[in-house]
Each structure stands twice: as C-alpha cells, then as structure tokens.
Design an enzyme around this catalytic site. Structure first.
Site, PDB file in Angstrom:
ATOM      1  CB  CYS A  25       9.382  16.589  -8.912  1.00  0.00           C
ATOM      2  SG  CYS A  25      10.191  14.990  -9.158  1.00  0.00           S
ATOM      3  CG  ASN A  32      -6.560  -9.495  14.135  1.00  0.00           C
ATOM      4  OD1 ASN A  32      -5.590  -8.829  13.797  1.00  0.00           O
ATOM      5  ND2 ASN A  32      -7.787  -9.070  13.959  1.00  0.00           N
ATOM      6  CB  CYS A  49       7.090  13.191  -9.445  1.00  0.00           C
ATOM      7  SG  CYS A  49       6.864  14.493 -10.675  1.00  0.00           S
ATOM      8  CG  HIS A  86      -2.084  -0.963   1.085  1.00  0.00           C
ATOM      9  ND1 HIS A  86      -2.937  -1.275   2.120  1.00  0.00           N
ATOM     10  CD2 HIS A  86      -2.523  -1.696   0.022  1.00  0.00           C
ATOM     11  CE1 HIS A  86      -3.838  -2.158   1.701  1.00  0.00           C
ATOM     12  NE2 HIS A  86      -3.603  -2.430   0.448  1.00  0.00           N
TER      13      HIS A  86
HETATM   14  P1  OAD Z   1      -7.662  -2.343  10.403  1.00  0.00           P
HETATM   15  O1  OAD Z   1      -7.724  -1.130  11.259  1.00  0.00           O
HETATM   16  O2  OAD Z   1      -8.786  -2.582   9.457  1.00  0.00           O
HETATM   17  O3  OAD Z   1      -7.548  -3.642  11.311  1.00  0.00           O
HETATM   18  C1  OAD Z   1      -6.605  -3.747  12.343  1.00  0.00           C
HETATM   19  C2  OAD Z   1      -6.805  -5.091  13.022  1.00  0.00           C
HETATM   20  O4  OAD Z   1      -5.798  -5.213  14.022  1.00  0.00           O
HETATM   21  C3  OAD Z   1      -8.158  -5.250  13.724  1.00  0.00           C
HETATM   22  O5  OAD Z   1      -8.715  -6.514  13.378  1.00  0.00           O
HETATM   23  C4  OAD Z   1      -7.805  -5.198  15.216  1.00  0.00           C
HETATM   24  O6  OAD Z   1      -8.627  -6.067  15.987  1.00  0.00           O
HETATM   25  C5  OAD Z   1      -6.381  -5.712  15.212  1.00  0.00           C
HETATM   26  N1  OAD Z   1      -5.553  -5.221  16.323  1.00  0.00           N
HETATM   27  C6  OAD Z   1      -5.587  -4.017  16.951  1.00  0.00           C
HETATM   28  N2  OAD Z   1      -4.616  -3.921  17.880  1.00  0.00           N
HETATM   29  C7  OAD Z   1      -3.938  -5.105  17.837  1.00  0.00           C
HETATM   30  C8  OAD Z   1      -2.819  -5.636  18.544  1.00  0.00           C
HETATM   31  N3  OAD Z   1      -2.180  -4.928  19.483  1.00  0.00           N
HETATM   32  N4  OAD Z   1      -2.402  -6.882  18.231  1.00  0.00           N
HETATM   33  C9  OAD Z   1      -3.046  -7.615  17.280  1.00  0.00           C
HETATM   34  N5  OAD Z   1      -4.102  -7.175  16.581  1.00  0.00           N
HETATM   35  C10 OAD Z   1      -4.544  -5.934  16.842  1.00  0.00           C
HETATM   36  O7  OAD Z   1      -6.252  -2.300   9.646  1.00  0.00           O
HETATM   37  P2  OAD Z   1      -5.780  -3.095   8.336  1.00  0.00           P
HETATM   38  O8  OAD Z   1      -6.396  -4.448   8.285  1.00  0.00           O
HETATM   39  O9  OAD Z   1      -4.312  -2.992   8.289  1.00  0.00           O
HETATM   40  O10 OAD Z   1      -5.263   1.053   3.481  1.00  0.00           O
HETATM   41  O11 OAD Z   1      -6.405  -2.190   7.204  1.00  0.00           O
HETATM   42  C11 OAD Z   1      -6.182  -2.516   5.860  1.00  0.00           C
HETATM   43  C12 OAD Z   1      -6.099  -1.269   5.025  1.00  0.00           C
HETATM   44  O12 OAD Z   1      -7.260  -0.468   5.242  1.00  0.00           O
HETATM   45  C13 OAD Z   1      -4.960  -0.329   5.386  1.00  0.00           C
HETATM   46  O13 OAD Z   1      -3.732  -0.708   4.787  1.00  0.00           O
HETATM   47  C14 OAD Z   1      -5.428   0.997   4.899  1.00  0.00           C
HETATM   48  C15 OAD Z   1      -6.877   0.930   5.296  1.00  0.00           C
HETATM   49  O14 OAD Z   1      -7.762   1.649   4.537  1.00  0.00           O
HETATM   50  C16 OAD Z   1      -4.933   2.243   2.902  1.00  0.00           C
HETATM   51  O15 OAD Z   1      -4.855   3.279   3.534  1.00  0.00           O
HETATM   52  C17 OAD Z   1      -4.662   2.158   1.450  1.00  0.00           C
END
Ligand code: OAD
Length: 239
Positions: free
Chosen positions: A141, A207, A122, A114
């Site tokens: 740039c 998780n 740029c 990502h």
């Molecule tokens: P999320 O915020 O959707 O999910 C984070 C997960 O981590 C959740 O299931 C929480 O329960 C878990 N969690 C929180 N604290 C934790 C800990 N200490 N140990 C283990 N688990 C924990 O984040 P992502 O799945 O990374 O994209 O989100 C995916 C994408 O959505 C991101 O890369 C971003 C976002 O939109 C872009 O910005 C392009």
C-alpha cells in the site's frame, strides 16, 4: 423555465448504468454478451469470492481497468456533462459504472456509488488510492506500506454502496429523475426511482429495452443512450 410534463424543473438527479458505456465498447453485465454471462458474479464480485480466489479477482479487475485505455466516452457521457455545466438548476449525477467515462466526457461531479476501477482500497489503513498499474496480493500500500492488503475499490454484492446518505437526500429533493442504461435489477439503485416518485419528481427512463422497474417512470424513451440522452438534454436545455 424548463418543464417536464408541465412541471417546473430545478433539480435533476441522473442515475446511469452499464448501458451508457455500451456504445463506447464496454460490455454490460446482463445483456447476451454481458460480463455476467461469461463470469459468475458470485465467483468474482463478493467479499467471499475475493477470500476464496484473490488471484482471479485481481485478474478480472486489472483487465477491466486496462481496457479503459482502449475506449472513449460517447455522446451520452458528453451530453450529460453538457447538462451539468449548462442547466440553470442543479444536476447531480450518480453512476453504478466503475469506469471513468463520465469524467472523461466532461462531468466534473460524478458520484460513483459502486466504486471505481481506477481506485484501490487498503484494508489495513482504509485509504483509497489511485491505481498505479496492475496490482495483486503482494503489492504494498503506498499509504501505509503494508503488503497484501489492497483490494479493488469496488462495492461488491453484500456491501453497502458509497454516499447513500447524499444520494437519498438528492432524490428526496429532486424535481426530475432520469435513469439511463440500467436494467433496474440491482438494489438499492433500482429503488431510486420510487424514492424520487415519493418526493413528487417526474421520472424518465432511457434504455434500449424497458427495465425491471419501468412501471415507476412517467416516460420511457426506448433506444440507444447516445441518441436518446442527447435528444433529452437538448430538450431540457432548450426550454
Ligand atoms: P445491466 O447489464 O444489468 O443493464 C444494462 C442495461 O442497459 C440493460 O437494460 C440494457 O438493455 C441497456 N443497454 C444496453 N446497451 C444500451 C445502449 N446502447 N443504450 C441504452 N441502454 C442500453 O447493467 P447495470 O444496470 O448497470 O454492480 O447493472 C447494475 C450493477 O450490476 C452494476 O453496477 C454491477 C452489476 O453487478 C457491481 O459490479 C457492483
């Protein structure tokens, strides 16, 4: 020979998400105090949002990049780095995170599907550059000298993640797939577990709570990443 569920393990693919950096002090996206609770992703993280209000988007990503100076990698980052350097087989790390905590935790190979906060792109010359400091719609740039064409090097909603061919090929050849700290909501990353399963891999989810795609994992390890990742890495390196 390292085994998981009685199967020999030579090639591991790890997918990480925001939960892995949560204990370092970086907010996740979808938890109750998450970034997308405070901001509408459609107002920030799409090409259309950037066209509509570039100043808001620059502000958001400059602030998130500056925040990296105040945080440190945690045991989950360090343990994955240890697995990469000490495991006898191959370990491919792909992250949805745009922070630099895997690298600072010691990982030498990190696939940022990502994008990265420390990089800017740029659109005039298509070059990605390290970010020298706050930048905006007037910044030149450093590669081509054109002003006003720099954007965050972040894959926004509606855009195609980086290095998908490499990632898919790694998934199709792995024996173990580990997903840590990701909600399993955002595709294509949420579908990686199915790709690995189809290739015959063992699958482990780490998780704090079960993810949206938890049914595709052979094992669920519920708990915080710093503890659960460290325990799993110790098991994998002990065999
Ligand atoms: P999320 O915020 O959707 O999910 C984070 C997960 O981590 C959740 O299931 C929480 O329960 C878990 N969690 C929180 N604290 C934790 C800990 N200490 N140990 C283990 N688990 C924990 O984040 P992502 O799945 O990374 O994209 O989100 C995916 C994408 O959505 C991101 O890369 C971003 C976002 O939109 C872009 O910005 C392009």
């Amino acid at each position: 020979m390292t085994q998981v569920n009685g199967r020999p393990i030579n090639r591991i693919v790890i997918l990480t998400g925001a939960g892995v950096s949560a204990e370092s002090g970086l907010a996740t996206f979808r938890d109750s105090d998450g970034l997308w609770e405070k901001h509408d992703p459609m107002e920030i993280a799409t090409p259309e949002a950037f066209e509509r209000d570039p100043a808001l988007v620059y502000r958001f990503y400059n602030a998130r990049r500056n925040q990296l100076q105040d945080v440190e990698p945690n045991e989950a980052h360090r343990s994955f780095a240890r697995l990469q350097s000490q495991f006898s087989g191959d370990v491919f790390l792909v992250t949805q995170n745009v922070d630099d905590l895997h690298e600072r935790g010691g990982s030498e190979q990190v696939c940022h599907m990502h994008g990265q906060l420390n990089s800017m792109l740029c659109v005039a010359c298509s070059q990605a550059q390290p970010v020298p400091g706050d930048y905006d719609g007037t910044t030149y740039c450093p590669a081509c000298g054109v002003a006003g064409k720099l954007r965050p090097d972040i894959v926004w909603f509606g855009e195609i993640p980086y290095q998908m061919d490499t990632i898919v090929s790694m998934l199709r050849n792995c024996d173990l797939f580990i997903a840590a700290g990701t909600s399993g909501v955002v595709y294509p990353a949420a579908g990686f577990v199915q790709e690995a399963l189809a290739a015959g891999a063992q699958t482990i989810e780490i998780n704090r709570e079960v993810s949206e795609v938890t049914g595709y994992f052979h094992q669920q390890r519920c708990g915080v990443a710093s503890r659960e990742v460290t325990a799993l890495v110790e098991e994998l390196l002990a065999d």
